[in-house]
Design a protein around this motif. Structure first.
Motif, PDB file in Angstrom:
ATOM      1  N   ASP A 196       0.830  -1.210   0.000  1.00 36.61           N
ATOM      2  CA  ASP A 196       0.000   0.000   0.000  1.00 36.61           C
ATOM      3  C   ASP A 196       0.864   1.259   0.000  1.00 36.61           C
ATOM      4  OD1 ASP A 196      -2.291  -1.524  -0.019  1.00 36.61           O
ATOM      5  OD2 ASP A 196      -2.590  -1.438   2.165  1.00 36.61           O
ATOM      6  N   ALA A 197       1.967   1.212   0.742  1.00 32.68           N
ATOM      7  CA  ALA A 197       2.841   2.386   0.821  1.00 32.68           C
ATOM      8  C   ALA A 197       3.468   2.696  -0.531  1.00 32.68           C
ATOM      9  CB  ALA A 197       3.932   2.158   1.866  1.00 32.68           C
ATOM     10  N   ALA A 198       3.943   1.670  -1.228  1.00 28.75           N
ATOM     11  CA  ALA A 198       4.547   1.880  -2.543  1.00 28.75           C
ATOM     12  C   ALA A 198       3.503   2.351  -3.552  1.00 28.75           C
ATOM     13  CB  ALA A 198       5.214   0.596  -3.027  1.00 28.75           C
ATOM     14  N   LYS A 199       2.323   1.787  -3.480  1.00 30.99           N
ATOM     15  CA  LYS A 199       1.247   2.216  -4.390  1.00 30.99           C
ATOM     16  C   LYS A 199       0.911   3.687  -4.171  1.00 30.99           C
ATOM     17  CE  LYS A 199      -0.950  -2.337  -4.824  1.00 30.99           C
ATOM     18  NZ  LYS A 199      -2.110  -3.176  -4.460  1.00 30.99           N
ATOM     19  N   ALA A 200       0.877   4.103  -2.900  1.00 33.59           N
ATOM     20  CA  ALA A 200       0.576   5.507  -2.588  1.00 33.59           C
ATOM     21  C   ALA A 200       1.664   6.430  -3.117  1.00 33.59           C
ATOM     22  CB  ALA A 200       0.415   5.675  -1.076  1.00 33.59           C
ATOM     23  N   LEU A 201       2.925   6.015  -2.994  1.00 36.08           N
ATOM     24  CA  LEU A 201       4.035   6.818  -3.507  1.00 36.08           C
ATOM     25  C   LEU A 201       3.929   6.998  -5.017  1.00 36.08           C
ATOM     26  CD1 LEU A 201       7.231   5.568  -1.617  1.00 36.08           C
ATOM     27  CD2 LEU A 201       6.324   7.894  -1.633  1.00 36.08           C
ATOM     28  N   VAL A 202       3.694   5.897  -5.711  1.00 37.26           N
ATOM     29  CA  VAL A 202       3.608   5.947  -7.168  1.00 37.26           C
ATOM     30  C   VAL A 202       2.408   6.781  -7.614  1.00 37.26           C
ATOM     31  CG1 VAL A 202       3.219   4.547  -9.237  1.00 37.26           C
ATOM     32  CG2 VAL A 202       4.820   3.764  -7.471  1.00 37.26           C
ATOM     33  N   LYS A 203       1.290   6.631  -6.921  1.00 38.43           N
ATOM     34  CA  LYS A 203       0.079   7.382  -7.272  1.00 38.43           C
ATOM     35  C   LYS A 203       0.278   8.881  -7.076  1.00 38.43           C
ATOM     36  CE  LYS A 203      -4.909   7.566  -6.430  1.00 38.43           C
ATOM     37  NZ  LYS A 203      -6.040   6.993  -5.639  1.00 38.43           N
ATOM     38  N   ALA A 204       1.033   9.248  -6.037  1.00 42.32           N
ATOM     39  CA  ALA A 204       1.238  10.664  -5.723  1.00 42.32           C
ATOM     40  C   ALA A 204       2.265  11.323  -6.624  1.00 42.32           C
ATOM     41  CB  ALA A 204       1.673  10.816  -4.265  1.00 42.32           C
ATOM     42  N   ALA A 205       3.093  10.522  -7.291  1.00 40.23           N
ATOM     43  CA  ALA A 205       4.145  11.083  -8.148  1.00 40.23           C
ATOM     44  C   ALA A 205       3.552  11.646  -9.426  1.00 40.23           C
ATOM     45  CB  ALA A 205       5.164  10.001  -8.480  1.00 40.23           C
ATOM     46  N   PRO A 206       4.023  12.806  -9.876  1.00 43.62           N
ATOM     47  CA  PRO A 206       3.519  13.377 -11.132  1.00 43.62           C
ATOM     48  C   PRO A 206       3.914  12.517 -12.319  1.00 43.62           C
ATOM     49  CG  PRO A 206       5.412  14.612 -10.337  1.00 43.62           C
ATOM     50  CD  PRO A 206       5.051  13.654  -9.245  1.00 43.62           C
ATOM     51  N   ASP A 207       3.000  12.350 -13.256  1.00 47.43           N
ATOM     52  CA  ASP A 207       3.273  11.598 -14.478  1.00 47.43           C
ATOM     53  C   ASP A 207       3.807  12.574 -15.532  1.00 47.43           C
ATOM     54  OD1 ASP A 207       3.086  10.303 -16.992  1.00 47.43           O
ATOM     55  OD2 ASP A 207       1.659   8.867 -16.154  1.00 47.43           O
ATOM     56  N   LEU A 208       5.105  12.524 -15.787  1.00 52.41           N
ATOM     57  CA  LEU A 208       5.737  13.476 -16.693  1.00 52.41           C
ATOM     58  C   LEU A 208       5.224  13.327 -18.123  1.00 52.41           C
ATOM     59  CD1 LEU A 208       9.435  13.441 -15.444  1.00 52.41           C
ATOM     60  CD2 LEU A 208       7.611  15.046 -14.878  1.00 52.41           C
ATOM     61  N   HIS A 209       4.956  12.093 -18.519  1.00 54.93           N
ATOM     62  CA  HIS A 209       4.473  11.873 -19.890  1.00 54.93           C
ATOM     63  C   HIS A 209       3.097  12.512 -20.093  1.00 54.93           C
ATOM     64  CE1 HIS A 209       7.802   9.270 -20.918  1.00 54.93           C
ATOM     65  NE2 HIS A 209       7.587   8.560 -19.824  1.00 54.93           N
ATOM     66  N   GLN A 210       2.231  12.339 -19.091  1.00 52.16           N
ATOM     67  CA  GLN A 210       0.907  12.948 -19.187  1.00 52.16           C
ATOM     68  C   GLN A 210       0.996  14.470 -19.152  1.00 52.16           C
ATOM     69  OE1 GLN A 210      -1.863  11.414 -16.314  1.00 52.16           O
ATOM     70  NE2 GLN A 210      -1.704   9.296 -17.044  1.00 52.16           N
ATOM     71  N   ALA A 211       1.904  14.996 -18.317  1.00 51.69           N
ATOM     72  CA  ALA A 211       2.066  16.445 -18.222  1.00 51.69           C
ATOM     73  C   ALA A 211       2.540  17.031 -19.552  1.00 51.69           C
ATOM     74  CB  ALA A 211       3.056  16.782 -17.113  1.00 51.69           C
ATOM     75  N   ILE A 212       3.482  16.328 -20.216  1.00 54.25           N
ATOM     76  CA  ILE A 212       3.969  16.804 -21.510  1.00 54.25           C
ATOM     77  C   ILE A 212       2.865  16.735 -22.553  1.00 54.25           C
ATOM     78  CG2 ILE A 212       5.568  16.264 -23.398  1.00 54.25           C
ATOM     79  CD1 ILE A 212       7.548  15.317 -21.211  1.00 54.25           C
ATOM     80  N   ALA A 213       2.084  15.634 -22.524  1.00 51.42           N
ATOM     81  CA  ALA A 213       0.993  15.478 -23.491  1.00 51.42           C
ATOM     82  C   ALA A 213      -0.049  16.585 -23.321  1.00 51.42           C
ATOM     83  CB  ALA A 213       0.350  14.102 -23.322  1.00 51.42           C
ATOM     84  N   ARG A 214      -0.374  16.901 -22.053  1.00 56.18           N
ATOM     85  CA  ARG A 214      -1.337  17.962 -21.794  1.00 56.18           C
ATOM     86  C   ARG A 214      -0.803  19.304 -22.279  1.00 56.18           C
ATOM     87  NH1 ARG A 214      -2.140  15.322 -16.762  1.00 56.18           N
ATOM     88  NH2 ARG A 214      -0.761  16.823 -15.766  1.00 56.18           N
ATOM     89  N   ARG A 215       0.482  19.536 -22.065  1.00 55.34           N
ATOM     90  CA  ARG A 215       1.086  20.796 -22.479  1.00 55.34           C
ATOM     91  C   ARG A 215       1.047  20.941 -24.002  1.00 55.34           C
ATOM     92  NH1 ARG A 215       1.762  25.902 -20.982  1.00 55.34           N
ATOM     93  NH2 ARG A 215       3.744  26.778 -21.708  1.00 55.34           N
ATOM     94  N   LEU A 216       1.308  19.864 -24.715  1.00 55.58           N
ATOM     95  CA  LEU A 216       1.281  19.887 -26.160  1.00 55.58           C
ATOM     96  C   LEU A 216      -0.127  20.140 -26.688  1.00 55.58           C
ATOM     97  CD1 LEU A 216       3.711  16.927 -26.989  1.00 55.58           C
ATOM     98  CD2 LEU A 216       4.152  19.377 -27.261  1.00 55.58           C
TER      99      LEU A 216
END
Length: 220
Positions: A196-216
């Motif tokens: 659960d702890a690792a899942k929470a860490l990964v979920k909270a981390a920003p997705d750089l690929h999605q951020a770049i796609a949104r920016r484009l």
């Protein structure tokens, strides 16, 4: 950070055993720890608070040399400091400067020079890039990777930044409330977390690929 301080024998553990290179650290005296400390150094989080501002770089970077069995003479010490500075992308002239004359990234390079001057087997890096600008972080992480390849130094990185973990580590240990709850190859743990702890860490981390796609998309 607490565990790191116990590994470095800066804090005493209340239970358990810490071993390094077949030597037991827990419960050892200062005299017993001295040879162990020759093989272990640290890079702290804050490149601004890691140095005595009244001391010049030569003395600051040479500080770990006191743990060596044979302490170098002045000329040899200056040569060792100059070489360590060169390895982190700085120059011999920097020996005669004070910490305030350097940028944050340069000060962290000084911290790394201080850590590698004794050629340790392990460097504990406690959030070593969290206080730096993003562009400077990449340079420092590249430097860590370069020194790992060149000198064969092992790193224990402490970080909350999964981007840093992916960039610099081979294996990851996820801690929660003082306990290791998951460990494994970095890609395996971060791409398919089980605890659960690792899942929470990964979920909270920003997705750089999605951020770049949104920016484009926003740019049309």
């Amino acid at each position: 950070s607490t565990l790191a301080r116990m590994i470095l024998a800066l804090d005493k553990s209340t239970s358990g055993t810490i071993r390094f290179c077949d030597e037991t650290i827990t419960g050892s005296s200062e005299a017993e720890l001295k040879p162990v400390r020759r093989d272990m150094q640290v890079v702290f989080q804050d490149p601004y608070g890691s140095f005595d501002p009244r001391q010049k770089v030569e003395k600051l970077v040479a500080e770990p040399l006191h743990v060596l069995a044979k302490k170098p003479a002045n000329a040899e010490r200056r040569e060792l400091v100059a070489h360590a500075l060169h390895e982190v992308g700085l120059g011999p002239r920097d020996m005669d400067k004070y910490p305030h004359e350097f940028s944050g990234g340069q000060r962290q390079r000084l911290s790394i020079a201080r850590a590698i001057i004794t050629r340790p087997k392990l460097v504990v890096a406690d959030e070593p890039v969290s206080a730096l600008d993003v562009s400077i972080r990449a340079q420092i992480l590249d430097l860590f990777a370069e020194l790992n390849q060149k000198l064969g130094i092992a790193y224990l990185f402490i970080t909350h930044d999964l981007t840093v973990a992916r960039a610099i580590t081979d294996e990851v240990l996820v801690m929660h409330e003082g306990r290791i709850v998951e460990r494994g190859k970095t890609g395996a743990v971060l791409d398919n977390p089980q605890s659960d702890a690792a899942k929470a860490l990964v979920k909270a981390a920003p997705d750089l690929h999605q951020a770049i796609a949104r920016r484009l998309q926003e740019q049309g």
